[in-house]
Design an enzyme around this catalytic site. Structure first.
Site, PDB file in Angstrom:
ATOM      1  CB  THR A   1     -27.857  16.930 -20.453  1.00  0.00           C
ATOM      2  OG1 THR A   1     -27.529  18.152 -19.763  1.00  0.00           O
ATOM      3  CG2 THR A   1     -27.144  15.772 -19.790  1.00  0.00           C
ATOM      4  N   GLY A   2     -27.662  19.178 -23.150  1.00  0.00           N
ATOM      5  CA  GLY A   2     -28.407  20.246 -23.816  1.00  0.00           C
ATOM      6  C   GLY A   2     -28.775  19.877 -25.237  1.00  0.00           C
ATOM      7  CB  ALA A   3     -30.988  21.559 -27.698  1.00  0.00           C
TER       8      ALA A   3
ATOM      9  NE  ARG B   1     -20.941  32.800 -31.380  1.00  0.00           N
ATOM     10  CZ  ARG B   1     -22.238  32.705 -31.190  1.00  0.00           C
ATOM     11  NH1 ARG B   1     -23.002  33.802 -31.212  1.00  0.00           N
ATOM     12  NH2 ARG B   1     -22.798  31.531 -30.987  1.00  0.00           N
TER      13      ARG B   1
ATOM     14  CB  SER C   1     -34.922  24.470 -31.326  1.00  0.00           C
ATOM     15  OG  SER C   1     -34.904  24.860 -32.682  1.00  0.00           O
TER      16      SER C   1
ATOM     17  CG  HIS D   1     -32.956  29.875 -36.954  1.00  0.00           C
ATOM     18  ND1 HIS D   1     -33.912  29.418 -36.078  1.00  0.00           N
ATOM     19  CD2 HIS D   1     -31.913  30.317 -36.182  1.00  0.00           C
ATOM     20  CE1 HIS D   1     -33.467  29.569 -34.837  1.00  0.00           C
ATOM     21  NE2 HIS D   1     -32.267  30.114 -34.877  1.00  0.00           N
TER      22      HIS D   1
ATOM     23  CD  GLN E   1     -32.370  26.225 -34.707  1.00  0.00           C
ATOM     24  OE1 GLN E   1     -32.954  25.838 -35.709  1.00  0.00           O
ATOM     25  NE2 GLN E   1     -32.816  25.955 -33.491  1.00  0.00           N
TER      26      GLN E   1
ATOM     27  CB  CYS F   1     -27.703  29.338 -35.223  1.00  0.00           C
ATOM     28  SG  CYS F   1     -28.862  30.350 -34.269  1.00  0.00           S
TER      29      CYS F   1
END
Length: 344
Positions: free
Chosen positions: A12-14, A102, A163, A247, A322, A133
């Site tokens: 449900t996130g962006a 990462r 965002s 971005h 991004q 990003c």
């Protein structure tokens, strides 16, 4: 063609919502979909390729006997830290969008246009990390130039959309702009950012570090070195700007002292690089902007010019969406490369 069972953590996130959109647009070979989120979102429905899927709560045993092939994680580092291992134990490859994995030595950090060969190391942990990003779009532009001349140093200033802070960031900008037009901006609440973002820029993204940089800036430094297997110097200044999406980056690249930059050649290698589009005609007002890149899967580059004082320095301007290039699309491109590797 074989189809794959897909799980999306953070449905449900962006980024999660964008993952579904990109999977559809790229005609990814999806056999079944398992959307996962917090308990508060469980039971909600999402539609994918004409089929309704019920969002399930992410738990330690939700992956058991589900035969998930690929699990995309986009729900925050603490969630990935806790739950990714359960997806791996069930037999899935995890493609993680958070910062948690990462910089771990045994986990590949991948931008498919730049270091696709690193995907082959996924089996050691079952996890492939998706970079920051801002790093992704930058290394897509650095790679062809590094191959051409050999980079010695990079200085980058970012202009990062709201965002980047998720839905809450975008909502805060919109709300503050509404308050501005209603003459109520002096009453605004600052929640998603450290200061008012409407009609402002904030040179502060993520937590301060002891060296005077922020965590976001150090991500760009450290991730670039890992992705490009390089040791050239990188310095970043990351700035939040009142833009909803995409971005922008102003990048200064130093090559060896004996290099004389050929701007036409630099433009050529950039334009020919995979998923990069050159837009560079200043006289006719043609250059990348956030409205250029939003809702696209390209990284745009323009304002390509040699430094007026040093022949070995090049300046460029890059823009990318991004949420897509910097997150959802890069993750799916990793999955596509992984599939090809598995089919060999």
């Amino acid at each position: 063609m074989r189809k794959y069972n897909i799980a999306v953590v953070g449905a449900t996130g962006a980024v999660g919502e964008e993952l579904f959109e990109v999977l559809k647009q790229r005609d990814f070979p999806v056999a079944s979909l398992l959307p996962l989120a917090s308990k508060s979102s469980a039971g909600k429905l999402i539609e994918f390729n004409g089929i309704q899927y019920k969002i399930e709560e992410l738990t330690e045993d939700v992956f058991i006997d589900r035969d998930i092939d690929i699990a995309f994680f986009s729900a925050g580092g603490s969630i990935s830290a806790k739950f990714a291992k359960y997806a791996v134990e069930s037999g899935a490859v995890v493609i993680d969008n958070t910062s948690h994995f990462r910089m771990m030595d045994n986990i590949p950090l991948v931008v498919p246009e730049v270091n696709p060969e690193d995907i082959a190391h996924w089996e050691e942990t079952g996890i492939i990390a998706n970079p920051n990003c801002s790093t992704i779009q930058m290394v897509q532009l650095l790679k062809p130039l590094h191959d051409l001349y050999g980079i010695k140093r990079v200085d980058v200033s970012t202009y990062q959309a709201t965002s980047g802070a998720g839905k809450a960031g975008m909502q805060e900008l919109v709300k503050q702009m509404e308050e501005f037009f209603n003459f109520k901006l002096d009453q605004t609440k600052v929640e998603a950012f450290s200061h008012q973002i409407a009609l402002n820029v904030i040179p502060h993204i993520d937590t301060p570090q002891e060296n005077g940089y922020t965590k976001e800036e150090m991500k760009m430094v450290n991730e670039t070195a890992k992705i490009m297997h390089s040791d050239f110097a990188v310095s970043a200044t990351c700035v939040r700007v009142p833009v909803l999406r995409s971005h922008s980056e102003s990048i200064t690249i130093h090559f060896g002292d004996d290099i004389v930059v050929d701007v036409d050649k630099a433009r050529e290698v950039l334009d020919n690089f995979e998923n990069v589009t050159l837009m560079d005609d200043l006289a006719n007002n043609q250059y990348p902007m956030p409205i250029t890149s939003t809702d696209t899967d390209e990284t745009y580059v323009g304002r390509v010019r040699k430094d007026i004082f040093a022949d070995n320095i090049l300046h460029i301007w890059g823009v990318a969406d991004q949420i897509r290039v910097g997150a959802a699309t890069n993750s799916i491109r990793i999955a596509e490369k992984w599939i090809k590797l598995e089919d060999i």
